[in-house]
Design a protein around this motif. Sequence first.
Motif, PDB file in Angstrom:
ATOM      1  N   LEU A 299       4.615   7.218  20.314  1.00  6.86           N
ATOM      2  CA  LEU A 299       5.292   7.021  19.021  1.00  6.86           C
ATOM      3  C   LEU A 299       4.728   7.932  17.942  1.00  6.86           C
ATOM      4  N   GLY A 300       3.555   8.489  18.206  1.00  5.99           N
ATOM      5  CA  GLY A 300       2.870   9.270  17.168  1.00  5.99           C
ATOM      6  C   GLY A 300       2.361   8.372  16.053  1.00  5.99           C
ATOM      7  N   TRP A 301       2.079   7.108  16.423  1.00  5.82           N
ATOM      8  CA  TRP A 301       1.639   6.131  15.401  1.00  5.82           C
ATOM      9  C   TRP A 301       0.113   6.006  15.400  1.00  5.82           C
ATOM     10  N   ALA A 302      -0.450   5.858  14.219  1.00  3.43           N
ATOM     11  CA  ALA A 302      -1.880   5.553  14.105  1.00  3.43           C
ATOM     12  C   ALA A 302      -2.085   4.723  12.837  1.00  3.43           C
ATOM     13  N   PRO A 303      -3.070   3.809  12.853  1.00  5.28           N
ATOM     14  CA  PRO A 303      -3.329   3.029  11.639  1.00  5.28           C
ATOM     15  C   PRO A 303      -3.844   3.941  10.537  1.00  5.28           C
ATOM     16  N   GLU A 304      -3.486   3.596   9.282  1.00  4.98           N
ATOM     17  CA  GLU A 304      -3.876   4.465   8.166  1.00  4.98           C
ATOM     18  C   GLU A 304      -4.873   3.817   7.215  1.00  4.98           C
ATOM     19  N   THR A 305      -5.096   2.509   7.368  1.00  4.78           N
ATOM     20  CA  THR A 305      -5.923   1.789   6.397  1.00  4.78           C
ATOM     21  C   THR A 305      -7.181   1.235   7.068  1.00  4.78           C
ATOM     22  N   SER A 306      -8.339   1.520   6.491  1.00  2.00           N
ATOM     23  CA  SER A 306      -9.584   0.988   7.059  1.00  2.00           C
ATOM     24  C   SER A 306      -9.720  -0.489   6.692  1.00  2.00           C
ATOM     25  N   LEU A 307     -10.574  -1.188   7.422  1.00  4.59           N
ATOM     26  CA  LEU A 307     -10.813  -2.608   7.115  1.00  4.59           C
ATOM     27  C   LEU A 307     -11.371  -2.760   5.700  1.00  4.59           C
ATOM     28  N   GLU A 308     -12.268  -1.861   5.324  1.00  3.65           N
ATOM     29  CA  GLU A 308     -12.870  -1.919   3.986  1.00  3.65           C
ATOM     30  C   GLU A 308     -11.794  -1.787   2.903  1.00  3.65           C
ATOM     31  N   ASP A 309     -10.868  -0.842   3.096  1.00  8.20           N
ATOM     32  CA  ASP A 309      -9.803  -0.652   2.098  1.00  8.20           C
ATOM     33  C   ASP A 309      -8.847  -1.849   2.067  1.00  8.20           C
ATOM     34  N   LEU A 310      -8.563  -2.396   3.244  1.00  6.18           N
ATOM     35  CA  LEU A 310      -7.691  -3.577   3.319  1.00  6.18           C
ATOM     36  C   LEU A 310      -8.308  -4.748   2.542  1.00  6.18           C
ATOM     37  N   VAL A 311      -9.581  -5.008   2.794  1.00  9.53           N
ATOM     38  CA  VAL A 311     -10.261  -6.114   2.111  1.00  9.53           C
ATOM     39  C   VAL A 311     -10.257  -5.882   0.601  1.00  9.53           C
ATOM     40  N   GLY A 312     -10.575  -4.667   0.192  1.00  4.75           N
ATOM     41  CA  GLY A 312     -10.610  -4.353  -1.243  1.00  4.75           C
ATOM     42  C   GLY A 312      -9.251  -4.568  -1.890  1.00  4.75           C
ATOM     43  N   GLU A 313      -8.198  -4.104  -1.225  1.00  5.01           N
ATOM     44  CA  GLU A 313      -6.841  -4.259  -1.791  1.00  5.01           C
ATOM     45  C   GLU A 313      -6.468  -5.738  -1.914  1.00  5.01           C
ATOM     46  N   MET A 314      -6.842  -6.532  -0.912  1.00  7.59           N
ATOM     47  CA  MET A 314      -6.497  -7.962  -0.939  1.00  7.59           C
ATOM     48  C   MET A 314      -7.266  -8.704  -2.028  1.00  7.59           C
ATOM     49  N   VAL A 315      -8.552  -8.407  -2.157  1.00  5.59           N
ATOM     50  CA  VAL A 315      -9.355  -9.079  -3.198  1.00  5.59           C
ATOM     51  C   VAL A 315      -8.823  -8.709  -4.581  1.00  5.59           C
ATOM     52  N   GLU A 316      -8.553  -7.432  -4.776  1.00  5.95           N
ATOM     53  CA  GLU A 316      -8.053  -6.990  -6.096  1.00  5.95           C
ATOM     54  C   GLU A 316      -6.716  -7.659  -6.429  1.00  5.95           C
ATOM     55  N   ALA A 317      -5.833  -7.778  -5.427  1.00  2.00           N
ATOM     56  CA  ALA A 317      -4.526  -8.423  -5.664  1.00  2.00           C
ATOM     57  C   ALA A 317      -4.714  -9.890  -6.030  1.00  2.00           C
ATOM     58  N   ASP A 318      -5.664 -10.562  -5.373  1.00  2.00           N
ATOM     59  CA  ASP A 318      -5.879 -11.987  -5.695  1.00  2.00           C
ATOM     60  C   ASP A 318      -6.513 -12.155  -7.074  1.00  2.00           C
ATOM     61  N   LEU A 319      -7.391 -11.259  -7.443  1.00  2.00           N
ATOM     62  CA  LEU A 319      -7.950 -11.317  -8.813  1.00  2.00           C
ATOM     63  C   LEU A 319      -6.820 -11.152  -9.831  1.00  2.00           C
ATOM     64  N   GLN A 320      -5.953 -10.182  -9.554  1.00  2.00           N
ATOM     65  CA  GLN A 320      -4.828  -9.906 -10.462  1.00  2.00           C
ATOM     66  C   GLN A 320      -3.900 -11.119 -10.563  1.00  2.00           C
ATOM     67  N   ARG A 321      -3.598 -11.741  -9.419  1.00  3.84           N
ATOM     68  CA  ARG A 321      -2.711 -12.911  -9.418  1.00  3.84           C
ATOM     69  C   ARG A 321      -3.303 -14.056 -10.210  1.00  3.84           C
ATOM     70  N   LEU A 322      -4.590 -14.303  -9.983  1.00  9.67           N
ATOM     71  CA  LEU A 322      -5.219 -15.455 -10.649  1.00  9.67           C
ATOM     72  C   LEU A 322      -5.351 -15.218 -12.149  1.00  9.67           C
ATOM     73  N   ARG A 323      -5.613 -13.992 -12.524  1.00 10.59           N
ATOM     74  CA  ARG A 323      -5.689 -13.685 -13.969  1.00 10.59           C
ATOM     75  C   ARG A 323      -4.309 -13.841 -14.607  1.00 10.59           C
ATOM     76  N   GLY A 324      -3.250 -13.458 -13.845  1.00 14.97           N
ATOM     77  CA  GLY A 324      -1.892 -13.522 -14.395  1.00 14.97           C
ATOM     78  C   GLY A 324      -1.179 -14.803 -14.066  1.00 14.97           C
ATOM     79  N   GLN A 325      -1.870 -15.716 -13.308  1.00 17.75           N
ATOM     80  CA  GLN A 325      -1.255 -16.981 -12.892  1.00 17.75           C
ATOM     81  C   GLN A 325       0.047 -16.758 -12.134  1.00 17.75           C
ATOM     82  N   GLU A 326       0.100 -15.663 -11.340  1.00 17.74           N
ATOM     83  CA  GLU A 326       1.311 -15.458 -10.550  1.00 17.74           C
ATOM     84  C   GLU A 326       1.241 -16.314  -9.304  1.00 17.74           C
ATOM     85  N   HIS A 327       2.370 -16.841  -8.858  1.00 17.42           N
ATOM     86  CA  HIS A 327       2.372 -17.742  -7.701  1.00 17.42           C
ATOM     87  C   HIS A 327       2.789 -17.001  -6.448  1.00 17.42           C
ATOM     88  N   LEU A 328       1.870 -16.871  -5.511  1.00 20.13           N
ATOM     89  CA  LEU A 328       2.215 -16.341  -4.205  1.00 20.13           C
ATOM     90  C   LEU A 328       1.146 -16.740  -3.215  1.00 20.13           C
TER      91      LEU A 328
END
Length: 328
Positions: A299-328
């Motif tokens: 397929l010519g497929w390969a993963p593009e995101t490291s575990l470290e980057d994935l964790v960082g993106e998820m933590v940052e999104a949750d901080l943003q949600r909680l600060r903005g009281q967004e529901h998800l």
Amino acid sequence: MKKVTLITGVTGQDGAYLSKFLLDQGYEVHGLLRRSASADVVDARLKWLGINGKIKLHDGNLTDLSGLIRVMQEVRPAEVYNLAAQSFVKSSWQQPLLTGQVTGVGAANMLEAVRIACPEARFYQASSSEMFGLIQEPVQSETTPFYPRSPYAAAKLYAHWMTVNYRESFHMHASSGILFNHESPLRGIEFVTRKITDGVARIKLGLEKTLALGNLDAKRDWGHARDYVKAMWLMLQQDKPDDYVIATGRTASVREFCQLAFGHVGLKMEDHVVVDERFLRPAEVDVLLGNPAKAKQKLGWAPETSLEDLVGEMVEADLQRLRGQEHL
Ligand code: NAP
Ligand code: GDD
């Protein structure tokens, strides 16, 4: 003319990312939507990606074959992605028959609906690394024998073999992606990664002091959902249907995921994580580690995101949600 696609499970994590990806490719995207009393929140993930108004939604349920046939006749998709499922492994012990009906027989319903209403459509089945269960080889590939360890995995195995069977029996372009765990800021809050990143954000913001988890030693091969939906699409662009393992080739424990997430905000997991037996399972999948060599080669497929980057993106999104009281 735009290529037409139908996605089941369009309101879930992968459905949202796949919709975005296909819209960006110029597709006309249709989604199956099960009726809910909470209609105002069902498209929260699509909203998060800014695509909620761009998908044509159709009322339907995986357990209702005649309804699925009607949707198929109306939409006439060139590509069908069957992502809908009762997908939470732990719930599958509480609801084994429902899981069998939706995750297993539901996939067979979809194959039937395609065979009856639009047999030329290309079909993708969301198979799972959970099917490897009690692993029979240290690194799992397309040839590793399966050993399901949960009602969810048993249901997925039925769906997987039905997909293979319809390919071989009816010459349908039916492919199965054996995807290892993939996460994102749109991951359901009950899954361990999102539970951790949400917990870390709450502790960092002073809303909680502790985070209760189950088995910290379980190991998973974690990738990013955004990368994995591309592999689904690539499978349906091949001349021949086939089965593919989609994974990163790296495994990490729940404990290591915690260390990365707490470390991201300058905290130590040892100060906050407690083990609670309520989150243990009747049978555990101790370790998963996939070999994506076939997907890379064909397929010519390969993963593009490291575990470290994935964790960082998820933590940052949750901080943003909680600060903005967004529901998800
Ligand atoms: P998810 O977030 O739990 O989404 C599941 C989707 O299925 C939701 O849209 C849900 O609708 C829908 N659904 C549930 N029951 C249904 C029914 N009876 N009729 C119609 N729709 C129904 O799952 P995901 O993480 O996106 O995963 C997508 C697929 O890949 C699933 O089949 C999962 O089992 C499989 N998979 C996932 C992973 C992973 O790590 N994420 C790995 C391997 C395989 P509601 O919004 O109404 O609940
Ligand atoms: N959910 C959860 N909550 N899991 C925990 C917890 C907790 O508090 N503590 C430890 N774990 C462990 C589980 O016991 C399991 O070994 C691991 O964390 C991952 O659990 P989940 O995130 O719930 O995912 P999963 O691996 O069971 O299933 C996911 O991946 C499969 C692919 O292998 C789901 O997305 C499935 O739908 C998917 O097929």
